[in-house]
Design an enzyme around this catalytic site. Structure first.
Site, PDB file in Angstrom:
ATOM      1  N   LYS A  12      41.468  38.509  35.024  1.00  0.00           N
ATOM      2  CA  LYS A  12      41.196  39.917  34.702  1.00  0.00           C
ATOM      3  C   LYS A  12      42.264  40.513  33.766  1.00  0.00           C
ATOM      4  O   LYS A  12      43.343  39.929  33.582  1.00  0.00           O
ATOM      5  CB  LYS A  12      41.121  40.715  36.001  1.00  0.00           C
ATOM      6  CG  LYS A  12      39.950  40.332  36.905  1.00  0.00           C
ATOM      7  CD  LYS A  12      39.861  41.300  38.081  1.00  0.00           C
ATOM      8  CE  LYS A  12      38.717  40.957  38.998  1.00  0.00           C
ATOM      9  NZ  LYS A  12      38.594  41.947  40.101  1.00  0.00           N
ATOM     10  N   PHE A  60      33.714  52.748  44.006  1.00  0.00           N
ATOM     11  CA  PHE A  60      34.689  52.218  43.037  1.00  0.00           C
ATOM     12  C   PHE A  60      34.027  51.622  41.786  1.00  0.00           C
ATOM     13  O   PHE A  60      34.709  51.123  40.901  1.00  0.00           O
ATOM     14  CB  PHE A  60      35.609  51.174  43.699  1.00  0.00           C
ATOM     15  CG  PHE A  60      34.884  50.016  44.366  1.00  0.00           C
ATOM     16  CD1 PHE A  60      34.461  48.914  43.640  1.00  0.00           C
ATOM     17  CD2 PHE A  60      34.646  50.030  45.738  1.00  0.00           C
ATOM     18  CE1 PHE A  60      33.802  47.850  44.246  1.00  0.00           C
ATOM     19  CE2 PHE A  60      33.983  48.968  46.364  1.00  0.00           C
ATOM     20  CZ  PHE A  60      33.568  47.881  45.615  1.00  0.00           C
ATOM     21  N   ARG A  88      37.559  30.694  46.308  1.00  0.00           N
ATOM     22  CA  ARG A  88      37.785  31.946  47.051  1.00  0.00           C
ATOM     23  C   ARG A  88      39.033  31.834  47.931  1.00  0.00           C
ATOM     24  O   ARG A  88      39.789  32.794  48.094  1.00  0.00           O
ATOM     25  CB  ARG A  88      36.542  32.314  47.870  1.00  0.00           C
ATOM     26  CG  ARG A  88      35.403  32.716  46.933  1.00  0.00           C
ATOM     27  CD  ARG A  88      34.218  33.264  47.653  1.00  0.00           C
ATOM     28  NE  ARG A  88      34.445  34.565  48.255  1.00  0.00           N
ATOM     29  CZ  ARG A  88      34.527  35.705  47.586  1.00  0.00           C
ATOM     30  NH1 ARG A  88      34.423  35.717  46.278  1.00  0.00           N
ATOM     31  NH2 ARG A  88      34.702  36.853  48.219  1.00  0.00           N
ATOM     32  N   ARG A 105      46.052  35.919  44.272  1.00  0.00           N
ATOM     33  CA  ARG A 105      46.139  37.388  44.358  1.00  0.00           C
ATOM     34  C   ARG A 105      47.434  37.830  45.035  1.00  0.00           C
ATOM     35  O   ARG A 105      47.985  38.886  44.696  1.00  0.00           O
ATOM     36  CB  ARG A 105      44.913  37.944  45.072  1.00  0.00           C
ATOM     37  CG  ARG A 105      43.673  37.929  44.170  1.00  0.00           C
ATOM     38  CD  ARG A 105      42.428  38.222  44.941  1.00  0.00           C
ATOM     39  NE  ARG A 105      41.262  38.440  44.096  1.00  0.00           N
ATOM     40  CZ  ARG A 105      40.024  38.379  44.551  1.00  0.00           C
ATOM     41  NH1 ARG A 105      39.784  38.095  45.825  1.00  0.00           N
ATOM     42  NH2 ARG A 105      39.014  38.593  43.733  1.00  0.00           N
ATOM     43  N   ASN A 115      43.466  42.967  40.732  1.00  0.00           N
ATOM     44  CA  ASN A 115      43.736  41.829  41.624  1.00  0.00           C
ATOM     45  C   ASN A 115      43.668  40.480  40.889  1.00  0.00           C
ATOM     46  O   ASN A 115      43.462  39.437  41.494  1.00  0.00           O
ATOM     47  CB  ASN A 115      42.827  41.877  42.857  1.00  0.00           C
ATOM     48  CG  ASN A 115      41.358  41.782  42.510  1.00  0.00           C
ATOM     49  OD1 ASN A 115      40.986  41.735  41.341  1.00  0.00           O
ATOM     50  ND2 ASN A 115      40.517  41.734  43.523  1.00  0.00           N
ATOM     51  N   HIS A 118      38.692  37.128  39.479  1.00  0.00           N
ATOM     52  CA  HIS A 118      37.388  37.255  40.143  1.00  0.00           C
ATOM     53  C   HIS A 118      36.841  35.856  40.341  1.00  0.00           C
ATOM     54  O   HIS A 118      37.048  34.977  39.501  1.00  0.00           O
ATOM     55  CB  HIS A 118      36.411  38.056  39.267  1.00  0.00           C
ATOM     56  CG  HIS A 118      34.982  37.946  39.721  1.00  0.00           C
ATOM     57  ND1 HIS A 118      34.463  38.743  40.714  1.00  0.00           N
ATOM     58  CD2 HIS A 118      33.991  37.085  39.365  1.00  0.00           C
ATOM     59  CE1 HIS A 118      33.199  38.385  40.936  1.00  0.00           C
ATOM     60  NE2 HIS A 118      32.889  37.382  40.126  1.00  0.00           N
ATOM     61  N   GLU A 129      26.239  34.201  37.589  1.00  0.00           N
ATOM     62  CA  GLU A 129      27.419  34.652  36.834  1.00  0.00           C
ATOM     63  C   GLU A 129      27.752  33.692  35.687  1.00  0.00           C
ATOM     64  O   GLU A 129      28.187  34.122  34.620  1.00  0.00           O
ATOM     65  CB  GLU A 129      28.612  34.808  37.787  1.00  0.00           C
ATOM     66  CG  GLU A 129      28.398  35.956  38.773  1.00  0.00           C
ATOM     67  CD  GLU A 129      29.584  36.205  39.688  1.00  0.00           C
ATOM     68  OE1 GLU A 129      30.564  35.411  39.672  1.00  0.00           O
ATOM     69  OE2 GLU A 129      29.550  37.205  40.431  1.00  0.00           O
TER      70      GLU A 129
HETATM   71  P1  CMP Z   1      36.044  41.198  42.499  1.00  0.00           P
HETATM   72  O1  CMP Z   1      36.124  39.920  43.265  1.00  0.00           O
HETATM   73  O2  CMP Z   1      36.139  41.117  41.034  1.00  0.00           O
HETATM   74  O3  CMP Z   1      34.668  41.958  42.888  1.00  0.00           O
HETATM   75  C1  CMP Z   1      34.542  43.350  42.827  1.00  0.00           C
HETATM   76  C2  CMP Z   1      35.827  44.051  42.638  1.00  0.00           C
HETATM   77  O4  CMP Z   1      35.853  45.405  43.001  1.00  0.00           O
HETATM   78  C3  CMP Z   1      36.902  43.433  43.513  1.00  0.00           C
HETATM   79  O5  CMP Z   1      37.222  42.158  43.020  1.00  0.00           O
HETATM   80  C4  CMP Z   1      38.007  44.477  43.433  1.00  0.00           C
HETATM   81  O6  CMP Z   1      38.886  44.257  42.358  1.00  0.00           O
HETATM   82  C5  CMP Z   1      37.226  45.774  43.158  1.00  0.00           C
HETATM   83  N1  CMP Z   1      37.354  46.749  44.235  1.00  0.00           N
HETATM   84  C6  CMP Z   1      37.892  47.963  44.113  1.00  0.00           C
HETATM   85  N2  CMP Z   1      37.842  48.637  45.279  1.00  0.00           N
HETATM   86  C7  CMP Z   1      37.273  47.814  46.168  1.00  0.00           C
HETATM   87  C8  CMP Z   1      36.954  47.929  47.562  1.00  0.00           C
HETATM   88  N3  CMP Z   1      37.225  49.033  48.268  1.00  0.00           N
HETATM   89  N4  CMP Z   1      36.373  46.856  48.160  1.00  0.00           N
HETATM   90  C9  CMP Z   1      36.075  45.734  47.460  1.00  0.00           C
HETATM   91  N5  CMP Z   1      36.354  45.578  46.136  1.00  0.00           N
HETATM   92  C10 CMP Z   1      36.940  46.596  45.509  1.00  0.00           C
END
Ligand code: CMP
Length: 136
Positions: A12, A60, A88, A105, A115, A118, A129
């Site tokens: 990211k 979000f 994961r 992370r 974070n 992804h 994806e």
């Molecule tokens: P990602 O695995 O890219 O998938 C969705 C993203 O939303 C997640 O990582 C986080 O970076 C972002 N995000 C922000 N707020 C939240 C939340 N409260 N719960 C889960 N994902 C969140």
């Protein structure tokens, strides 16, 4: 029995802007992931909105899409046995504060939004994806 899988990984904007992409790629390789395809790109917000459509009802969502389109990202297709789950595990919990020691992370993540990586959450979503970024 062989269980070779492919998953989509994104490094990211927070990690690419800190020039951590090569370091993170080395971690994947050292854990047995083959990087089958990769490209460094910057996407527009509407594309981020399409990619994260599953989250469109979440509070979000808008910030998430603004963020993913805010700078260059590295998208990769990773291949190995059990790639989806192993990726994961290697990424760690969504919120870096909750991520286990030794995960990407935990090591690089700044916040739940920033974070660093992804990864697809299921084999089915991995296919969707991968097609999203690498349809040829
Ligand atoms: P990602 O695995 O890219 O998938 C969705 C993203 O939303 C997640 O990582 C986080 O970076 C972002 N995000 C922000 N707020 C939240 C939340 N409260 N719960 C889960 N994902 C969140």
């Amino acid at each position: 029995m062989s269980n070779l899988e492919r998953t989509l990984s994104i490094i990211k904007p927070d990690a690419v802007s800190r020039s951590l992409d090569n370091e993170i790629k080395e971690i994947f390789k050292s854990r047995g992931f083959l990087i089958i395809k990769e490209k460094k790109i910057q996407i527009e917000k509407p594309e981020a909105e399409k990619f994260y459509k599953v989250h469109e009802t979440k509070p979000f969502y808008d910030d998430l899409c603004t963020y993913l389109s805010s700078g260059p990202i590295v998208v990769m297709v990773l291949e190995k046995e059990n790639a989806v789950l192993d990726n994961r595990e290697l990424m760690g919990a969504t919120n870096p504060k909750d991520a286990a020691a030794g995960t990407i992370r935990k090591k690089y993540g700044i916040s739940i939004d920033k974070n660093s990586v992804h990864g697809s959450d299921s084999i089915e979503n991995a296919k969707i994806e991968i097609d999203f970024f690498f349809k040829d």
